[in-house]
Design a protein around this motif. Structure first.
Motif, PDB file in Angstrom:
ATOM      1  N   ASN A  11      40.318 145.028  89.209  1.00 33.91           N
ATOM      2  CA  ASN A  11      39.852 145.332  87.856  1.00 33.91           C
ATOM      3  C   ASN A  11      40.570 144.480  86.817  1.00 33.91           C
ATOM      4  OD1 ASN A  11      39.025 147.476  89.514  1.00 33.91           O
ATOM      5  ND2 ASN A  11      38.645 148.699  87.688  1.00 33.91           N
ATOM      6  N   LEU A  14      38.860 141.261  86.750  1.00 32.06           N
ATOM      7  CA  LEU A  14      37.548 141.411  86.114  1.00 32.06           C
ATOM      8  C   LEU A  14      37.686 141.406  84.593  1.00 32.06           C
ATOM      9  CD1 LEU A  14      35.853 144.182  88.243  1.00 32.06           C
ATOM     10  CD2 LEU A  14      34.812 142.046  87.639  1.00 32.06           C
ATOM     11  N   ILE A  15      38.660 142.157  84.084  1.00 33.26           N
ATOM     12  CA  ILE A  15      38.799 142.265  82.633  1.00 33.26           C
ATOM     13  C   ILE A  15      39.297 140.949  82.042  1.00 33.26           C
ATOM     14  CG2 ILE A  15      40.102 143.442  80.835  1.00 33.26           C
ATOM     15  CD1 ILE A  15      39.872 145.958  82.470  1.00 33.26           C
ATOM     16  N   GLY A  18      36.430 138.563  81.977  1.00 33.24           N
ATOM     17  CA  GLY A  18      35.486 138.951  80.929  1.00 33.24           C
ATOM     18  C   GLY A  18      35.969 138.543  79.556  1.00 33.24           C
ATOM     19  N   ILE A  19      37.274 138.724  79.308  1.00 33.73           N
ATOM     20  CA  ILE A  19      37.812 138.354  78.002  1.00 33.73           C
ATOM     21  C   ILE A  19      37.735 136.842  77.801  1.00 33.73           C
ATOM     22  CG2 ILE A  19      39.947 138.241  76.674  1.00 33.73           C
ATOM     23  CD1 ILE A  19      40.636 140.977  77.762  1.00 33.73           C
ATOM     24  N   CYS A  22      34.169 135.838  77.125  1.00 34.46           N
ATOM     25  CA  CYS A  22      33.702 136.200  75.781  1.00 34.46           C
ATOM     26  C   CYS A  22      34.325 135.304  74.722  1.00 34.46           C
ATOM     27  CB  CYS A  22      34.024 137.650  75.492  1.00 34.46           C
ATOM     28  SG  CYS A  22      33.051 138.758  76.468  1.00 34.46           S
ATOM     29  N   VAL A  25      32.135 132.327  74.733  1.00 33.75           N
ATOM     30  CA  VAL A  25      30.865 132.593  74.039  1.00 33.75           C
ATOM     31  C   VAL A  25      31.077 132.574  72.529  1.00 33.75           C
ATOM     32  CG1 VAL A  25      29.119 134.338  73.635  1.00 33.75           C
ATOM     33  CG2 VAL A  25      29.857 133.868  75.928  1.00 33.75           C
ATOM     34  N   MET A  26      32.188 133.171  72.102  1.00 31.48           N
ATOM     35  CA  MET A  26      32.512 133.191  70.678  1.00 31.48           C
ATOM     36  C   MET A  26      32.670 131.776  70.128  1.00 31.48           C
ATOM     37  SD  MET A  26      35.482 135.659  69.288  1.00 31.48           S
ATOM     38  CE  MET A  26      35.402 136.915  70.508  1.00 31.48           C
ATOM     39  N   LEU A  29      29.327 130.079  69.738  1.00 25.07           N
ATOM     40  CA  LEU A  29      28.572 130.568  68.589  1.00 25.07           C
ATOM     41  C   LEU A  29      29.198 130.124  67.271  1.00 25.07           C
ATOM     42  CD1 LEU A  29      27.788 134.214  69.638  1.00 25.07           C
ATOM     43  CD2 LEU A  29      26.231 132.328  69.558  1.00 25.07           C
ATOM     44  N   MET A  30      30.506 129.948  67.257  1.00 29.78           N
ATOM     45  CA  MET A  30      31.199 129.786  65.984  1.00 29.78           C
ATOM     46  C   MET A  30      31.353 128.332  65.568  1.00 29.78           C
ATOM     47  SD  MET A  30      34.661 131.647  65.042  1.00 29.78           S
ATOM     48  CE  MET A  30      35.655 130.661  66.094  1.00 29.78           C
TER      49      MET A  30
ATOM     50  N   LYS B  90      30.675 132.519  60.908  1.00 30.31           N
ATOM     51  CA  LYS B  90      31.895 132.730  61.665  1.00 30.31           C
ATOM     52  C   LYS B  90      32.099 134.218  61.972  1.00 30.31           C
ATOM     53  CE  LYS B  90      36.225 130.250  61.584  1.00 30.31           C
ATOM     54  NZ  LYS B  90      37.178 129.519  60.778  1.00 30.31           N
ATOM     55  N   ALA B  93      29.606 135.472  64.444  1.00 30.50           N
ATOM     56  CA  ALA B  93      29.911 135.027  65.810  1.00 30.50           C
ATOM     57  C   ALA B  93      31.039 135.843  66.409  1.00 30.50           C
ATOM     58  CB  ALA B  93      30.285 133.545  65.795  1.00 30.50           C
ATOM     59  N   VAL B  94      32.071 136.132  65.598  1.00 35.29           N
ATOM     60  CA  VAL B  94      33.187 136.933  66.110  1.00 35.29           C
ATOM     61  C   VAL B  94      32.720 138.351  66.427  1.00 35.29           C
ATOM     62  CG1 VAL B  94      35.391 137.949  65.470  1.00 35.29           C
ATOM     63  CG2 VAL B  94      34.975 135.572  65.015  1.00 35.29           C
ATOM     64  N   GLY B  97      30.597 138.186  69.692  1.00 36.47           N
ATOM     65  CA  GLY B  97      31.460 138.008  70.858  1.00 36.47           C
ATOM     66  C   GLY B  97      32.302 139.237  71.133  1.00 36.47           C
ATOM     67  N   GLY B  98      32.770 139.893  70.071  1.00 32.40           N
ATOM     68  CA  GLY B  98      33.550 141.110  70.260  1.00 32.40           C
ATOM     69  C   GLY B  98      32.731 142.225  70.866  1.00 32.40           C
ATOM     70  N   LEU B 100      30.148 141.813  72.863  1.00 31.10           N
ATOM     71  CA  LEU B 100      29.963 141.459  74.280  1.00 31.10           C
ATOM     72  C   LEU B 100      31.219 141.771  75.080  1.00 31.10           C
ATOM     73  CD1 LEU B 100      28.200 140.135  76.405  1.00 31.10           C
ATOM     74  CD2 LEU B 100      29.148 137.954  75.738  1.00 31.10           C
ATOM     75  N   MET B 101      32.386 141.454  74.474  1.00 28.69           N
ATOM     76  CA  MET B 101      33.651 141.729  75.166  1.00 28.69           C
ATOM     77  C   MET B 101      33.845 143.226  75.369  1.00 28.69           C
ATOM     78  SD  MET B 101      37.430 140.595  73.962  1.00 28.69           S
ATOM     79  CE  MET B 101      36.930 138.938  73.626  1.00 28.69           C
ATOM     80  N   MET B 104      31.520 144.372  78.200  1.00 32.00           N
ATOM     81  CA  MET B 104      31.948 143.921  79.531  1.00 32.00           C
ATOM     82  C   MET B 104      33.198 144.652  79.990  1.00 32.00           C
ATOM     83  SD  MET B 104      31.165 139.883  79.466  1.00 32.00           S
ATOM     84  CE  MET B 104      31.488 139.577  81.164  1.00 32.00           C
ATOM     85  N   THR B 105      34.196 144.787  79.083  1.00 35.60           N
ATOM     86  CA  THR B 105      35.428 145.441  79.515  1.00 35.60           C
ATOM     87  C   THR B 105      35.218 146.925  79.779  1.00 35.60           C
ATOM     88  OG1 THR B 105      36.016 145.642  77.202  1.00 35.60           O
ATOM     89  CG2 THR B 105      37.024 143.858  78.424  1.00 35.60           C
ATOM     90  N   MET B 108      33.538 147.214  83.129  1.00 33.26           N
ATOM     91  CA  MET B 108      34.425 146.901  84.250  1.00 33.26           C
ATOM     92  C   MET B 108      35.531 147.930  84.400  1.00 33.26           C
ATOM     93  SD  MET B 108      34.478 142.904  83.594  1.00 33.26           S
ATOM     94  CE  MET B 108      33.022 141.940  83.913  1.00 33.26           C
ATOM     95  N   LYS B 109      35.891 148.613  83.295  1.00 33.57           N
ATOM     96  CA  LYS B 109      36.922 149.640  83.431  1.00 33.57           C
ATOM     97  C   LYS B 109      36.398 150.867  84.169  1.00 33.57           C
ATOM     98  CE  LYS B 109      39.555 151.089  80.078  1.00 33.57           C
ATOM     99  NZ  LYS B 109      39.963 151.340  78.686  1.00 33.57           N
TER     100      LYS B 109
END
Lengths: 106, 169
Positions: A11, A14-15, A18-19, A22, A25-26, A29-30, B90, B93-94, B97-98, B100-101, B104-105, B108-109
């Motif tokens: 896990n 996985l985390i 994932g971070i 992301c 991805v950020m 996008l930015m 900006k 986008a943050v 992304g946040g 999505l994070m 996902m977390t 997964m938890k």
């Protein structure tokens, strides 16, 4: 023989992956610099690579690590072609700002 | 011991990845990404995948990032090319992304099984990986060489396009 015997749960990997994904991805996008967007794509590929290696170790199967090797080679090919395209774009329009490169939009 | 190393490496990876996307100059982004790749190689060592760690340092930190650095210096992009920052873009986008994070977390938890990685196995050493690479994955390995050759030829052809146009017709 092995002093690095770790017992970290899957896990955590996985985390972490994932971070990292992301954050990539950020960045895509930015940012508007096309080179940094390519670097963020590399970051996303590395997150996936780390997770593949972790699952390969967990299942005791070499296929995952071979797949990481293949992803590295494909990323190298992608970076070579992408950067040469960027150099060509820079020669034509003197910029790598993706807000200028929108001629294919309409 | 290895838990502490994992936490330190993870912290360094995430911080350097954040610095990649938030630093102003492209050269600094490239250098932070090189550092991030070194920490990921440390993760591979922690997973007892020595071959992957070596290949990762050689290919990523040694070849791909040097290529990025060459292109950044060749195009002279060290000046800030994003003069008028769009703050709405900006922040959105943050936020995206946040979100999505977060998703996902949280997914997964809540994974109920929590198997333990036992890295005392010898799957990542060169011998076992070479056996898998040259027996099971023989054909993809050879096709990969064709891919790399075509990428090399294609990038040379794309970068030389201006000279081709200047040739006498």
């Amino acid at each position: 023989m092995n002093t690095l015997a770790n017992n970290i749960p899957i896990n955590y990997y996985l985390i972490l992956s994932g971070i990292l994904f992301c954050i990539g991805v950020m960045g895509v996008l930015m940012r508007r610099n096309a080179i940094i967007i390519l670097m963020c794509i590399e970051l996303m590929l590395n997150a996936v690579n780390l997770l593949l290696a972790a699952f390969s170790v967990m299942h005791n199967d070499a296929g995952g690590q071979v797949m990481v090797f293949f992803i590295m080679a494909v990323a190298a090919a992608e970076v070579a072609v992408g950067l040469s395209i960027l150099v060509l774009i820079y020669r034509n329009v003197k910029s790598v700002d993706i807000n200028i490169l929108n001629r294919l939009k309409w | 011991m290895s838990q502490i190393a994992f936490y330190i490496l993870s912290f360094l990876s995430v911080v350097s990845a954040l610095l990649v996307i938030f630093s102003k100059k492209p050269v600094h982004s490239v250098l932070y990404l090189v550092f991030c790749f070194f920490t990921i190689a440390g993760h591979y060592v922690l997973l007892n995948a020595q071959f992957l760690a070596a290949v990762h340092i050689i290919v990523y930190a040694g070849a791909i990032m040097v290529l990025f650095l060459f292109v950044v210096m060749l195009l002279n992009l060290n000046a800030d090319i994003e003069p008028h920052k769009d703050n709405v873009l900006k922040v959105s986008a943050v936020v995206a992304g946040g979100c999505l994070m977060l998703i996902m977390t949280s997914v997964m938890k809540t994974a109920d099984t929590m198997p333990i990685i036992d890295s005392t196995n010898q799957i990542g050493v060169v011998k076992n990986l070479g056996l898998a690479l040259y027996q099971t994955y023989m054909l993809p390995f050879e096709l990969l060489s064709v891919l790399l050759l075509s990428a090399m030829v294609g990038s040379v052809l794309i970068a030389k396009k201006e000279d081709i146009e200047n040739l006498p017709q």
